[in-house]
Design a protein around this motif. Structure first.
Motif, short mmCIF file in Angstrom:
data_model
loop_
_atom_site.label_atom_id
_atom_site.label_comp_id
_atom_site.label_asym_id
_atom_site.label_seq_id
_atom_site.Cartn_x
_atom_site.Cartn_y
_atom_site.Cartn_z
N LEU A 130 0.83 -1.20 0.00
CA LEU A 130 0.00 0.00 0.00
C LEU A 130 0.86 1.25 0.00
O LEU A 130 1.85 1.35 0.73
N ASP A 131 0.46 2.20 -0.83
CA ASP A 131 1.11 3.50 -0.87
C ASP A 131 0.57 4.37 0.28
O ASP A 131 -0.33 3.97 1.03
N SER A 132 1.08 5.58 0.36
CA SER A 132 0.64 6.55 1.37
C SER A 132 -0.86 6.84 1.26
O SER A 132 -1.42 6.89 0.16
N ASP A 133 -1.51 7.01 2.41
CA ASP A 133 -2.92 7.42 2.48
C ASP A 133 -3.81 6.53 1.63
O ASP A 133 -4.55 6.98 0.76
N THR A 134 -3.76 5.23 1.89
CA THR A 134 -4.49 4.23 1.10
C THR A 134 -5.38 3.40 2.01
O THR A 134 -5.04 3.13 3.16
N ARG A 135 -6.52 3.01 1.46
CA ARG A 135 -7.43 2.12 2.21
C ARG A 135 -8.05 1.13 1.23
O ARG A 135 -8.57 1.52 0.18
N LEU A 136 -8.01 -0.14 1.59
CA LEU A 136 -8.66 -1.18 0.77
C LEU A 136 -9.26 -2.25 1.67
O LEU A 136 -8.87 -2.42 2.83
N ALA A 137 -10.23 -2.97 1.11
CA ALA A 137 -10.89 -4.05 1.82
C ALA A 137 -10.76 -5.34 1.02
O ALA A 137 -10.89 -5.33 -0.21
N VAL A 138 -10.51 -6.44 1.71
CA VAL A 138 -10.28 -7.74 1.07
C VAL A 138 -11.44 -8.67 1.41
O VAL A 138 -11.77 -8.88 2.59
N TYR A 139 -12.09 -9.21 0.37
CA TYR A 139 -13.16 -10.18 0.52
C TYR A 139 -12.76 -11.46 -0.22
O TYR A 139 -12.59 -11.44 -1.44
N TYR A 140 -12.63 -12.56 0.49
CA TYR A 140 -12.32 -13.85 -0.14
C TYR A 140 -13.48 -14.82 0.09
O TYR A 140 -14.04 -14.90 1.19
N ASN A 141 -13.86 -15.56 -0.95
CA ASN A 141 -14.77 -16.69 -0.78
C ASN A 141 -14.31 -17.82 -1.70
O ASN A 141 -13.23 -17.74 -2.29
N ASP A 142 -15.11 -18.85 -1.84
CA ASP A 142 -14.69 -20.02 -2.61
C ASP A 142 -14.61 -19.78 -4.11
O ASP A 142 -13.96 -20.54 -4.82
N SER A 143 -15.30 -18.74 -4.61
CA SER A 143 -15.36 -18.54 -6.06
C SER A 143 -14.49 -17.39 -6.55
O SER A 143 -14.16 -17.34 -7.74
N GLN A 144 -14.11 -16.46 -5.68
CA GLN A 144 -13.30 -15.34 -6.14
C GLN A 144 -12.57 -14.69 -4.98
O GLN A 144 -12.89 -14.87 -3.82
N ARG A 145 -11.54 -13.92 -5.36
CA ARG A 145 -10.80 -13.08 -4.42
C ARG A 145 -11.05 -11.64 -4.86
O ARG A 145 -10.71 -11.28 -5.98
N ARG A 146 -11.61 -10.83 -3.98
CA ARG A 146 -12.07 -9.50 -4.37
C ARG A 146 -11.45 -8.44 -3.46
O ARG A 146 -11.52 -8.54 -2.24
N ILE A 147 -10.85 -7.42 -4.10
CA ILE A 147 -10.29 -6.28 -3.38
C ILE A 147 -11.06 -5.03 -3.78
O ILE A 147 -11.24 -4.77 -4.97
N GLU A 148 -11.51 -4.27 -2.81
CA GLU A 148 -12.15 -2.98 -3.09
C GLU A 148 -11.19 -1.88 -2.66
O GLU A 148 -10.87 -1.75 -1.48
N LEU A 149 -10.71 -1.12 -3.64
CA LEU A 149 -9.77 -0.03 -3.37
C LEU A 149 -10.55 1.25 -3.13
O LEU A 149 -11.11 1.83 -4.06
N HIS A 150 -10.64 1.68 -1.88
CA HIS A 150 -11.46 2.82 -1.52
C HIS A 150 -10.73 4.15 -1.70
O HIS A 150 -11.36 5.17 -2.00
N LYS A 151 -9.42 4.15 -1.53
CA LYS A 151 -8.63 5.37 -1.77
C LYS A 151 -7.17 4.98 -1.91
O LYS A 151 -6.75 3.91 -1.47
N GLY A 152 -6.40 5.85 -2.56
CA GLY A 152 -4.97 5.62 -2.70
C GLY A 152 -4.62 4.63 -3.79
O GLY A 152 -5.35 4.47 -4.77
N GLN A 153 -3.48 3.94 -3.63
CA GLN A 153 -3.04 2.98 -4.64
C GLN A 153 -2.24 1.87 -3.98
O GLN A 153 -1.74 2.00 -2.86
N ALA A 154 -2.12 0.77 -4.71
CA ALA A 154 -1.41 -0.39 -4.17
C ALA A 154 -0.87 -1.25 -5.30
O ALA A 154 -1.41 -1.25 -6.42
N ILE A 155 0.20 -1.98 -5.00
CA ILE A 155 0.75 -2.99 -5.90
C ILE A 155 0.20 -4.34 -5.47
O ILE A 155 0.15 -4.66 -4.28
N PHE A 156 -0.19 -5.15 -6.45
CA PHE A 156 -0.71 -6.48 -6.18
C PHE A 156 0.16 -7.51 -6.87
O PHE A 156 0.33 -7.48 -8.09
N ASP A 157 0.76 -8.41 -6.09
CA ASP A 157 1.54 -9.52 -6.61
C ASP A 157 0.72 -10.77 -6.33
O ASP A 157 0.69 -11.28 -5.20
#
Length: 312
Positions: A130-157
């Motif tokens: 996560l970069d400066s001043d960033t907020r995200l939420a992570v939702y995982y279930n059996d069918s998908q992995r879901r990230i909601e980026l509410h503000k800022g930016q992030a690298i995903f590996d």
């Protein structure tokens, strides 16, 4: 994405889906419903407003409403005048999906404050930075992995899981990937996406699906796909930011993530100016002094902010 078309929503189709989902829908039907939602942003808006209305009428638990709304577009729209039949059908659907396919666990929320970064390993082995001043939420279930980026930016590996896609959502924009490394930057309700390796599919209501490969990027605010040099990926990790014909208000939104003393536009029409070039993130004073040299503006230092004015 600003020019999202305003097609008239199909209430008949929405009602058909609402009724169809009552009857123990199969996984294939649920996937078809998701495709229908993504085919036109107005489709999601109809469903979203149904859920909001149902929550008001039947006191649906807030966590259920939140889980459902997380799967739908988030653009604000006026409440349509719906028939009693739609509200009743929505109630039945909510009762079904609230206890089966769509019930998600509580989100894992990751945040950074101004001037702070953070790196985390998720449950599937994927890594996020996560970069400066960033907020995200992570939702995982059996069918998908879901990230909601509410503000800022992030690298995903992303750890590769063929049967469980990884999604990053910014308002109506969805980035889908099976395994790769990429950066998503939320700027107001738009997104700037850069891919370092692998491939991602970007869904934007304006253009539909766009495939991005390594060293490619996408700017949703003007629907522009670009080629990127290797050195341009996630420049924030090296204390720099690069703009490419970026509207001034969006550039300021990004620069302000790194400073307590913010840049501020005096007039909204200054947003139409565009800016290009590379800037240092840790030297807002230099940036403030540089702006009048490249744009027809004046920058005045105030007690707690920098005021950007039209040049007199």
């Amino acid at each position: 994405m600003k020019n999202t078309k305003n097609n008239t929503p199909s209430f008949e189709q929405a009602m058909q889906w609402l009724l169809r989902l009552q009857e123990n829908p199969s996984q294939e039907q649920l996937q078809q419903w998701q495709q229908w939602l993504q085919s036109d942003p107005d489709n999601g808006r109809i469903f979203k407003q149904c859920l909001v209305l149902d929550a008001k009428l039947t006191h649906l638990p807030p966590e259920t409403v939140s889980s459902l709304l997380s799967l739908l577009p988030t653009k604000k729209t006026s409440l349509p005048q719906w028939s009693k039949r739609i509200a009743i059908a929505a109630s039945v659907v909510v009762a079904f999906i609230g206890t089966s396919f769509y019930m998600q666990p509580s989100a894992e929320v990751y945040t950074t404050s101004v001037g702070e970064t953070g790196s985390y390993t998720l449950a599937d082995g994927s890594e996020i930075t996560l970069d400066s001043d960033t907020r995200l939420a992570v939702y995982y279930n059996d069918s998908q992995r879901r990230i909601e980026l509410h503000k800022g930016q992030a690298i995903f590996d992303v750890a590769k899981q063929v049967h469980r896609p990884f999604l990053v959502v910014v308002d109506e924009i969805t980035v889908t990937v099976l395994g790769t490394r990429f950066n998503v930057n939320r700027v107001e309700d738009d997104a700037i996406i850069a891919v370092e390796r692998g491939k991602v599919s970007v869904y934007d209501p304006t253009l539909g699906n766009t495939l991005l490969q390594a060293q490619q990027g996408y700017y949703s605010y003007d629907d522009r796909a670009v080629e990127l040099a290797a050195t341009q990926f996630a420049m924030w990790q090296h204390g720099q930011i690069r703009f490419s014909h970026t509207p001034l208000n969006l550039a300021i939104d990004q620069l302000n993530r790194y400073q307590a003393k913010k840049l501020q536009l005096e007039q909204q029409q200054l947003s139409w100016l565009t800016i290009s070039g590379t800037f240092q993130l840790n030297d807002i004073t230099n940036t403030a002094q540089l702006l009048p040299k490249i744009l027809p503006v004046e920058v005045v230092e105030k007690h707690n902010h920098w005021l950007i004015q039209p040049r007199k």
